[in-house]
Design an enzyme around this catalytic site. Structure first.
Site, PDB file in Angstrom:
ATOM      1  N   TYR A   1     -12.192  19.967 -15.228  1.00  0.00           N
ATOM      2  CA  TYR A   1     -12.792  18.644 -15.274  1.00  0.00           C
ATOM      3  C   TYR A   1     -13.949  18.594 -14.276  1.00  0.00           C
ATOM      4  CZ  TYR A   1     -13.555  13.721 -14.671  1.00  0.00           C
ATOM      5  OH  TYR A   1     -14.168  12.506 -14.565  1.00  0.00           O
TER       6      TYR A   1
ATOM      7  N   LYS B   1      -5.728   8.765 -19.532  1.00  0.00           N
ATOM      8  CA  LYS B   1      -5.850   9.384 -20.858  1.00  0.00           C
ATOM      9  C   LYS B   1      -4.567   9.130 -21.669  1.00  0.00           C
ATOM     10  CE  LYS B   1      -9.531  10.962 -18.760  1.00  0.00           C
ATOM     11  NZ  LYS B   1     -10.701  10.134 -18.683  1.00  0.00           N
TER      12      LYS B   1
ATOM     13  N   ASP C   1      -3.185  20.544 -13.578  1.00  0.00           N
ATOM     14  CA  ASP C   1      -3.701  19.353 -14.252  1.00  0.00           C
ATOM     15  C   ASP C   1      -3.294  19.467 -15.718  1.00  0.00           C
ATOM     16  OD1 ASP C   1      -5.155  17.447 -15.631  1.00  0.00           O
ATOM     17  OD2 ASP C   1      -6.986  17.691 -14.461  1.00  0.00           O
TER      18      ASP C   1
ATOM     19  N   ARG D   1       0.845  -1.202   0.000  1.00  0.00           N
ATOM     20  CA  ARG D   1       0.000   0.000   0.000  1.00  0.00           C
ATOM     21  C   ARG D   1       0.879   1.250   0.000  1.00  0.00           C
ATOM     22  NH1 ARG D   1      -2.229   1.816   4.462  1.00  0.00           N
ATOM     23  NH2 ARG D   1      -2.728  -0.217   5.313  1.00  0.00           N
TER      24      ARG D   1
END
Ligand code: PLP
Length: 383
Positions: free
Chosen positions: A104, A202, A177, A52
């Site tokens: 977004y 993407k 971003d 993790r």
């Protein structure tokens, strides 16, 4: 910053020249192990404890991206949203943050919903307008400025260097971003940003078969340690197989994105002259507001995303999306297949997106096939 002697295309294609020490393999393995052996003296001399926190399968994609973004470290997340929200959750309740009006949509909804309920003071501005950013900043209170450029789905361009200067003057950090620009066209850290984020779902992966997000930092500082702690504690990490697919996708990033940007530029120019289209939104068009800034901060192209506004209105836009056969009618972007989407339908009534807008993600098909398919559907929808 790391010192990489090779050009970015070489870094990406060769995954930093990976070679397995035992076998000589040039492709890194997948490590599914969730845990790592402790030394007899109780130490973890190899630096890994539990998956993790980290996993050797992450290393190739993370190091490649650090090199491409000219950053000091990269974290891989379970999604772009997990990456973006980790940056905000590393702040304190009560902190003031400046975010774009156009961005977004799911992140905008989270910021004005859950993040606000948690105690962040979220202020939305037009980040393309540096004066508006200056006016929104509260020196000493604003801890983070978030920008997205070009911003989904109007492709608004924000001047990263100008906003970085303003944010830093006010004592805030700047996160960008850069999903749509990709490191092929923009390196936000070189322009003064502190953190760069990607929905690696993407272009970075590029094949519509992985959900992933990344953050790359300019410096391994206290703020970065807090972000890393959010990730380790909340467990929003990438799976081993997805991390492996991501490093594979990154190898072809430059070839894919350059083709997609060139095709998008050509389509934007041809669609600008189409009688059924009232407006084409694309930073590569000289008449597009923000083109001048884009020309300064984007190199080698303007990205593979554009939007068109259909002259006859929203029903004709929906009919156009229904009439294509080469374009796929689906959400998301940045894959090898071209996608078309009526954004207002998905974003709902709070969206700033006009009802006659269709978002286009340009893939790797023949650009003439893409144009002819859309041309037929536009003409049919226009009656
Ligand atoms: N940022 C941008 C610009 C996006 O387009 C998306 C997804 O569409 C995201 C962030 C969120 O990424 P993900 O879907 O990987 O969570």
């Amino acid at each position: 910053m790391t010192d990489h002697p090779h050009r970015p295309e070489t870094v990406a294609a060769g995954a930093l020249g990976y070679e397995d020490a035992d076998s000589g393999a040039i492709i890194p393995p997948i490590h599914p192990s969730t845990t790592y052996v402790r030394d007899p003296d109780n130490a973890y001399s190899r630096g890994r404890v539990y998956a993790r926190a980290d996993n050797p399968t992450f290393d190739t994609a993370a190091r490649t991206l650090s090199a491409l973004e000219n950053g000091a470290d990269t974290l891989l997340f379970a999604s772009g949203m997990a990456a973006a929200t980790a940056v905000f959750m590393a702040l304190e309740p009560g902190d003031h943050v400046v975010v774009p009006d156009v961005m977004y949509w799911a992140l905008r909804n989270w910021l004005h919903g859950a993040a606000t309920r948690w105690g962040l003071r979220v202020e939305g501005v037009d980040t393309a307008d540096s004066d508006a950013v200056r006016a929104a900043l509260r020196p000493g209170e604003t801890k983070l400025v978030w920008v997205e450029t070009p911003a989904n789905p109007l492709w608004t361009v924000t001047d990263i260097a100008a906003v970085a200067g303003l944010a830093h003057e006010a004592g805030a950090r700047l996160a960008v971003d850069s999903t749509v620009a990709t490191p092929v066209h923009t390196r936000p850290l070189d322009l003064g940003a502190d953190i760069v984020m990607h929905s690696a779902t993407k272009y970075l992966n590029g094949h519509s078969d992985v959900i992933a997000g990344t953050l790359t930092t300019a410096r391994k500082d206290e703020a970065w340690a807090r972000i890393k702690a959010v990730q380790t504690q909340q467990g929003g990490i990438l799976g081993s197989f997805e991390a492996w697919l991501l490093q594979r996708g990154l190898r072809t990033l430059f070839a894919r994105v350059r083709w997609q940007s060139a095709a998008a530029q050509g389509l934007a120019e041809r669609l600008s002259a189409h009688p059924a289209v009232s407006d084409v939104l694309y930073p590569g068009l000289p008449g597009f507001p923000g083109h001048g800034i884009a020309a300064r901060q984007m190199t080698g192209g303007y990205g593979g995303m554009l939007s068109i506004r259909v002259k006859a209105g929203a029903p004709a836009a929906i009919a156009t999306a229904a009439g294509v056969t080469v374009w796929r009618r689906a959400t998301s972007l940045g894959g090898v297949e071209s996608l078309i989407e009526h954004r207002a339908s998905i974003e709902g009534p709070t969206s700033p997106v006009p009802g006659n807008l269709l978002r286009l993600s340009v893939g790797l098909e023949a650009p003439d096939d893409l144009f002819e398919d859309l041309d037929r559907a536009l003409n049919r929808a226009a009656g």
